[in-house]
Design a protein around this motif. Structure first.
Motif, PDB file in Angstrom:
ATOM      1  N   ALA A   1      16.997 142.336   0.103  1.00 27.16           N
ATOM      2  CA  ALA A   1      17.000 141.372  -0.988  1.00 27.16           C
ATOM      3  C   ALA A   1      18.413 141.118  -1.482  1.00 27.16           C
ATOM      4  CB  ALA A   1      16.119 141.880  -2.128  1.00 27.16           C
ATOM      5  N   ILE A   2      19.220 142.165  -1.571  1.00 28.12           N
ATOM      6  CA  ILE A   2      20.610 142.006  -2.016  1.00 28.12           C
ATOM      7  C   ILE A   2      21.373 141.107  -1.053  1.00 28.12           C
ATOM      8  CG2 ILE A   2      22.799 143.241  -2.286  1.00 28.12           C
ATOM      9  CD1 ILE A   2      21.161 145.608  -3.393  1.00 28.12           C
ATOM     10  N   ALA A   3      21.137 141.296   0.247  1.00 28.58           N
ATOM     11  CA  ALA A   3      21.836 140.474   1.239  1.00 28.58           C
ATOM     12  C   ALA A   3      21.475 139.006   1.115  1.00 28.58           C
ATOM     13  CB  ALA A   3      21.504 140.977   2.646  1.00 28.58           C
ATOM     14  N   GLY A   4      20.286 138.720   0.543  1.00 29.26           N
ATOM     15  CA  GLY A   4      19.858 137.337   0.396  1.00 29.26           C
ATOM     16  C   GLY A   4      20.279 136.678  -0.897  1.00 29.26           C
ATOM     17  N   ILE A   5      20.979 137.382  -1.776  1.00 32.38           N
ATOM     18  CA  ILE A   5      21.418 136.786  -3.045  1.00 32.38           C
ATOM     19  C   ILE A   5      22.647 135.928  -2.794  1.00 32.38           C
ATOM     20  CG2 ILE A   5      22.263 137.252  -5.376  1.00 32.38           C
ATOM     21  CD1 ILE A   5      20.791 139.888  -5.323  1.00 32.38           C
ATOM     22  N   PRO A   6      22.609 134.655  -3.153  1.00 32.33           N
ATOM     23  CA  PRO A   6      23.800 133.814  -2.976  1.00 32.33           C
ATOM     24  C   PRO A   6      24.888 134.193  -3.970  1.00 32.33           C
ATOM     25  CG  PRO A   6      22.107 132.619  -4.162  1.00 32.33           C
ATOM     26  CD  PRO A   6      21.475 133.914  -3.735  1.00 32.33           C
ATOM     27  N   THR A   7      26.076 133.762  -3.696  1.00 39.92           N
ATOM     28  CA  THR A   7      27.198 134.067  -4.594  1.00 39.92           C
ATOM     29  C   THR A   7      26.935 133.584  -6.005  1.00 39.92           C
ATOM     30  OG1 THR A   7      28.723 133.871  -2.714  1.00 39.92           O
ATOM     31  CG2 THR A   7      29.684 133.760  -4.920  1.00 39.92           C
ATOM     32  N   SER A   8      26.289 132.434  -6.128  1.00 45.11           N
ATOM     33  CA  SER A   8      25.997 131.885  -7.455  1.00 45.11           C
ATOM     34  C   SER A   8      24.939 132.691  -8.197  1.00 45.11           C
ATOM     35  CB  SER A   8      25.522 130.439  -7.315  1.00 45.11           C
ATOM     36  OG  SER A   8      24.349 130.379  -6.505  1.00 45.11           O
ATOM     37  N   GLY A   9      24.243 133.605  -7.482  1.00 44.76           N
ATOM     38  CA  GLY A   9      23.216 134.409  -8.136  1.00 44.76           C
ATOM     39  C   GLY A   9      23.757 135.603  -8.877  1.00 44.76           C
ATOM     40  N   TRP A  10      25.025 135.877  -8.738  1.00 46.51           N
ATOM     41  CA  TRP A  10      25.647 137.010  -9.426  1.00 46.51           C
ATOM     42  C   TRP A  10      26.325 136.535 -10.709  1.00 46.51           C
ATOM     43  CZ3 TRP A  10      24.768 141.871  -7.807  1.00 46.51           C
ATOM     44  CH2 TRP A  10      24.337 142.057  -6.496  1.00 46.51           C
TER      45      TRP A  10
ATOM     46  N   ILE B   1      16.650 144.760 -11.556  1.00 37.12           N
ATOM     47  CA  ILE B   1      17.976 144.181 -11.765  1.00 37.12           C
ATOM     48  C   ILE B   1      18.995 145.075 -11.059  1.00 37.12           C
ATOM     49  CG2 ILE B   1      19.728 143.556 -13.482  1.00 37.12           C
ATOM     50  CD1 ILE B   1      17.401 143.059 -15.446  1.00 37.12           C
ATOM     51  N   VAL B   2      19.921 144.454 -10.340  1.00 37.63           N
ATOM     52  CA  VAL B   2      20.911 145.198  -9.564  1.00 37.63           C
ATOM     53  C   VAL B   2      22.313 144.907 -10.091  1.00 37.63           C
ATOM     54  CG1 VAL B   2      21.157 143.389  -7.811  1.00 37.63           C
ATOM     55  CG2 VAL B   2      21.686 145.765  -7.219  1.00 37.63           C
ATOM     56  N   ARG B   3      23.159 145.897  -9.980  1.00 37.60           N
ATOM     57  CA  ARG B   3      24.563 145.774 -10.394  1.00 37.60           C
ATOM     58  C   ARG B   3      25.440 146.136  -9.196  1.00 37.60           C
ATOM     59  NH1 ARG B   3      28.042 147.144 -15.060  1.00 37.60           N
ATOM     60  NH2 ARG B   3      29.851 148.318 -14.358  1.00 37.60           N
ATOM     61  N   ARG B   4      26.496 145.405  -9.014  1.00 37.78           N
ATOM     62  CA  ARG B   4      27.469 145.774  -7.994  1.00 37.78           C
ATOM     63  C   ARG B   4      28.841 145.849  -8.637  1.00 37.78           C
ATOM     64  NH1 ARG B   4      28.148 140.475  -3.961  1.00 37.78           N
ATOM     65  NH2 ARG B   4      29.238 139.105  -5.445  1.00 37.78           N
ATOM     66  N   GLU B   5      29.638 146.772  -8.135  1.00 38.92           N
ATOM     67  CA  GLU B   5      30.958 147.004  -8.721  1.00 38.92           C
ATOM     68  C   GLU B   5      31.895 147.522  -7.648  1.00 38.92           C
ATOM     69  OE1 GLU B   5      32.790 149.029 -12.773  1.00 38.92           O
ATOM     70  OE2 GLU B   5      30.841 149.676 -12.026  1.00 38.92           O
ATOM     71  N   ARG B   6      33.144 147.127  -7.741  1.00 39.10           N
ATOM     72  CA  ARG B   6      34.136 147.665  -6.827  1.00 39.10           C
ATOM     73  C   ARG B   6      34.306 149.155  -7.116  1.00 39.10           C
ATOM     74  NH1 ARG B   6      34.190 144.420  -2.583  1.00 39.10           N
ATOM     75  NH2 ARG B   6      34.672 142.257  -3.140  1.00 39.10           N
TER      76      ARG B   6
ATOM     77  N   ALA C   1      32.746 143.662 -11.796  1.00 40.20           N
ATOM     78  CA  ALA C   1      31.352 144.099 -11.800  1.00 40.20           C
ATOM     79  C   ALA C   1      30.457 142.895 -12.048  1.00 40.20           C
ATOM     80  CB  ALA C   1      31.118 145.162 -12.856  1.00 40.20           C
ATOM     81  N   GLN C   2      29.314 142.848 -11.366  1.00 38.04           N
ATOM     82  CA  GLN C   2      28.399 141.715 -11.473  1.00 38.04           C
ATOM     83  C   GLN C   2      26.964 142.217 -11.439  1.00 38.04           C
ATOM     84  OE1 GLN C   2      29.757 139.674  -7.958  1.00 38.04           O
ATOM     85  NE2 GLN C   2      31.165 138.353  -9.099  1.00 38.04           N
ATOM     86  N   VAL C   3      26.047 141.399 -11.972  1.00 34.07           N
ATOM     87  CA  VAL C   3      24.625 141.743 -11.996  1.00 34.07           C
ATOM     88  C   VAL C   3      23.823 140.569 -11.456  1.00 34.07           C
ATOM     89  CG1 VAL C   3      24.844 143.353 -13.925  1.00 34.07           C
ATOM     90  CG2 VAL C   3      24.400 140.946 -14.381  1.00 34.07           C
ATOM     91  N   ALA C   4      22.646 140.899 -10.922  1.00 35.81           N
ATOM     92  CA  ALA C   4      21.744 139.874 -10.396  1.00 35.81           C
ATOM     93  C   ALA C   4      20.320 140.406 -10.482  1.00 35.81           C
ATOM     94  CB  ALA C   4      22.097 139.502  -8.956  1.00 35.81           C
ATOM     95  N   GLU C   5      19.346 139.509 -10.374  1.00 37.78           N
ATOM     96  CA  GLU C   5      17.931 139.903 -10.454  1.00 37.78           C
ATOM     97  C   GLU C   5      17.321 139.876  -9.053  1.00 37.78           C
ATOM     98  OE1 GLU C   5      14.006 139.466 -13.230  1.00 37.78           O
ATOM     99  OE2 GLU C   5      15.845 138.376 -13.707  1.00 37.78           O
ATOM    100  N   LEU C   6      16.553 140.956  -8.758  1.00 33.88           N
ATOM    101  CA  LEU C   6      15.896 141.071  -7.459  1.00 33.88           C
ATOM    102  C   LEU C   6      14.391 140.854  -7.542  1.00 33.88           C
ATOM    103  CD1 LEU C   6      17.575 144.255  -5.878  1.00 33.88           C
ATOM    104  CD2 LEU C   6      18.170 141.858  -5.516  1.00 33.88           C
ATOM    105  N   THR C   7      13.861 140.658  -8.731  1.00 35.39           N
ATOM    106  CA  THR C   7      12.410 140.676  -8.932  1.00 35.39           C
ATOM    107  C   THR C   7      11.676 139.750  -7.974  1.00 35.39           C
ATOM    108  OG1 THR C   7      12.816 141.136 -11.275  1.00 35.39           O
ATOM    109  CG2 THR C   7      10.595 140.467 -10.657  1.00 35.39           C
TER     110      THR C   7
END
Length: 460
Positions: free
Chosen positions: A265-274, A309-314, A288-294
């Motif tokens: 699901a994370i791989a399918g999130i477009p850049t605009s989804g973060w 909800i997922v968070r990614r961070e360097r 750091a960015q967040v996106a919804e996986l629901t």
């Protein structure tokens, strides 16, 4: 030689009188009495046709005061016992051992009821409950936040229940629930060292105890936070059921493990989804960015309305990354929540505030939980209950009696500045007077705290 000149005319004798130490501990003891805790515990631990020389409610409070004062062994009760001019009769270590040995499951339930009863009175005395905060603002008006987590307590001998832990150490694996609004330790369950981190029955038991500790008037809006160990069907179904009770809203914010479905699901999130994440102060978190996986996951069988909800961070230098994370250089974490409204950034910052539970656990370990006194599991569980009372007394002292930096000081600093203070005990005008040196920087705060606690109305 000038460095040692200060001690040349210094002599030490053991014939002093009228001087007492640890006078700040009297603040905690008086607070327990004025709030009604001593009386409530006395009634809860009373037995028909049995009148011990030392009332068991008094003994348990004195043990809690000793623990709050920094005691790590039952024999440390002698610090209070040998200052009878201030504290009056205090039980001996042998009596304290017997008192803890008498506490079984029934007594623990009655102690819990007594604590809940007194907590309701203390919260009423506060007038307004402190608000839990995240990202620089209040989480919500009237929201009581409960943080559940487990920890490791090391054992250096073969005690009942001590076992190898998942961290390759040896000891116990208790689970705790703290109140983020006040810092109180609502519930603690001692478990063997090999107890699972995600055991649903243990989570349900300790959460039920914590819910019972919340005064009824404050149970209407609850938020339960935890890590992924609490993300089980049984726990989430129970929390969802609690939220359906009339007049009650129970939200949750709990860590979520990232498996293969989440990675896809994370791989399918477009850049605009973060969206940019936010800091603890409410500002934008750089990198750091967040996106919804629901909508990208099959959540059949999980509670209705559950969001992922997922968070990614360097990552920081030296951070350990999974193979999936090494592909794009981001570090991912996820959580679930039943809150339907609110910006992703705010919900994620609210969840990250759960990290404060680590500070609460560290302070609890500094207040009796680091060392368990007995080989017997039941006595150690009773000790943990006394430690929870000690944590509560410190929190109540800070909420009712102290202000400024002392109102938010950790136990070690509070002991060094307040609880371990020495004073001269004098008698006059049919009273006992504790004369704290005027040169002590915190003398005014101590006397103000005594006056505030003494002004608490007697329990009905």
């Amino acid at each position: 030689m000038q460095f040692t000149a200060w001690s040349k005319d210094l002599r030490v004798t053991a014939d002093g009188s009228g001087v007492v130490s640890h006078v700040g501990a009297a603040l905690l003891r008086m607070l327990a009495d004025q709030a009604g805790l001593t009386q409530a515990l006395s009634a809860g631990l009373a037995r028909r046709s049995w009148w011990p020389a030392h009332d068991r409610g008094r003994v348990l409070v004195d043990l809690a005061v000793m623990i709050a004062d920094g005691g790590e062994a039952i024999c440390d009760i002698d610090v209070l016992r040998h200052q009878g001019e201030v504290f009056g009769p205090v039980a001996s270590p042998a009596t304290c051992w017997r008192a803890l040995d008498e506490i079984g499951d029934g007594q623990l339930r009655r102690i819990g009821k007594a604590r809940a009863q007194v907590r309701a009175r203390v919260w009423a005395l506060l007038g307004q409950l402190p608000a839990a905060r995240a990202a620089g603002r209040d989480i919500g008006e009237g929201v009581v936040v409960l943080d559940v987590d487990s920890t490791i307590v090391l054992a250096h001998s073969d005690k009942d229940g001590a076992a190898p832990t998942y961290k390759h150490s040896f000891g116990f694996h208790p689970i705790l629930v703290t109140c983020d609004n006040t810092g109180e330790l609502l519930a603690v369950k001692l478990r063997p060292g090999n107890a699972g981190a995600n055991t649903a029955t243990d989570h349900l038991e300790v959460l039920a105890e914590a819910f019972a500790q919340i005064p009824p008037a404050h149970r209407r809006r609850l938020l339960v936070r935890g890590d992924s160990a609490a993300a089980s069907h049984a726990v989430l179904d129970w929390l969802s059921e609690q939220g359906t009770k009339r007049g009650r809203s129970v939200q949750y914010s709990i860590g979520w493990a990232i498996g293969e479905p989440e990675r896809a699901a994370i791989a399918g999130i477009p850049t605009s989804g973060w969206a940019p994440a936010i800091n603890a102060d409410g500002g934008v978190r750089d990198g750091a960015q967040v996106a919804e996986l629901t909508g990208l996951l099959a959540l059949t069988g999980w509670p209705d309305g559950m969001r992922v909800i997922v968070r990614r961070e360097r990552p920081h230098p030296g951070a350990q990354l999974s193979l999936f994370e090494e592909r794009d250089g981001w570090r991912y974490t996820a959580f679930i929540t039943g809150t339907k409204v609110g910006a992703l950034q705010w919900l994620e910052a609210r969840h990250r505030a759960h990290a404060r539970v680590e500070d609460r656990i560290r302070c609890a370990k500094d207040t009796g939980l680091r060392r368990l006194p007995s080989r017997e599991f039941a006595i150690n569980q009773a000790w943990c209950t006394a430690a929870a009372v000690a944590v509560d007394l410190i929190c109540w002292l800070q909420l009712i009696g102290l202000d400024g930096d002392l109102a938010v000081a950790e136990p070690k600093r509070l002991r060094y500045r307040i609880l371990h203070t020495a004073a001269r005990l004098v008698r006059g005008q049919r009273r006992r007077w504790l004369r704290i040196p005027s040169t002590w920087p915190w003398a005014t705060q101590i006397t103000a705290a005594f006056n505030r606690i003494a002004a608490i109305p007697a329990p009905g």
